[in-house]
Enzyme design. Structure first.
Site: not given
Length: 277
Positions: A114-116, A118
């Protein structure tokens, strides 16, 4: 190699009645990306198009700009203690002369689905200079009719083969300015789907993607706007909302950014000159 979908037992409750049945779920497995043999990042992805995902990720990181920058992409054997190949570790070997980026603990070493981004040390660290700077929207000859743009989400959904059986995948679709579907990729991570699109374009020698429209099935985050800019895509559209940083990047870079694309309705946040009403 991991499959795109897997079957699991589920208790299905409908109208107060319960029954046991198998359910089709989208597969999610880790993929470690190595650069010249050194670990660079780990992403949770849907197996498939792993080589394209890896090189597409490196385009967005500013490492690659063309297929000639890549000497080889391979799965790594011996990734487990018994030496077997899990098909979950990919190594990208750069061509001679291609600079190796500084790989430090400050950059991202783990990427969720969901987060590229982080683990990035700062916002400045992700404002990587693109090899394919965009023209301003007013100067760019690319024009996309709003009525055509409105048709693209349905065309993308019709091309999502795995979504039909699982309902659990994001999609990215690449269209021409005339609305022709050029490519579509699905993944549990929306950023992975875009990386697969960009990576396949690099492998085919099609970067920059000037004149193309990139449509994503979810929201338009900063990372997706960055990936579009790094690949030279002039128009990014999303069926959901953009983030404030995505809008800022679009305004700074000349990217046309469209959000809440649902039927004939849409919000144009930046680069409105490319959209004809």
């Amino acid at each position: 190699m991991g499959r795109v979908t897997e079957r699991r037992r589920v208790i299905r409750v409908r109208g107060g009645a319960a029954g046991v049945r198998p359910d089709t779920l989208v597969a999610e497995e880790p993929l470690e990306i190595r650069l010249n043999g050194k670990p660079l990042a780990i992403t949770m992805r849907t197996p498939g198009d792993d080589f394209a995902l890896a090189v597409g990720f490196l385009v967005s990181e500013g490492v690659l700009a063309s297929a000639e920058d890549v000497r080889a992409v391979t799965y790594c054997e011996g990734a487990t203690e018994d030496g077997s190949n899990t098909y979950n570790v990919v190594n990208v070997q750069l061509a001679p002369g291609v600079p190796l980026p500084d790989i430090t603990l400050e950059r991202n070493v783990y990427t969720t689905s969901s987060c590229g981004l982080c683990g990035k040390a700062s916002l400045d660290a992700v404002r990587t200079a693109t090899r394919f700077p965009l023209r301003s929207a007013a100067e760019d000859p690319v024009r996309v009719p709003a009525r055509l743009l409105a048709e693209l989400p349905d065309r993308l959904r019709a091309a999502q083969k795995v979504f039909e059986s699982t309902g659990g995948l994001h999609a990215a679709g690449l269209f021409s300015a005339e609305g022709r579907l050029l490519d579509v990729r699905e993944d549990v991570g929306r950023h992975n789907a875009v990386d697969k699109i960009v990576g396949r374009a690099l492998q085919a020698g099609q970067l920059p993607l000037a004149g193309a429209v990139l449509l994503v099935s979810g929201r338009a985050s900063f990372e997706l706007a960055q990936k579009a800019v790094m690949a030279g895509v002039p128009v990014l559209a999303a069926v959901s909302a953009p983030s404030s940083l995505a809008v800022d990047l679009a305004l700074d870079s000349g990217l046309t950014l469209v959000g809440f694309l649902r039927g004939p309705d849409m919000n144009i946040y930046a680069g409105e000159d490319r959209i004809t009403l």
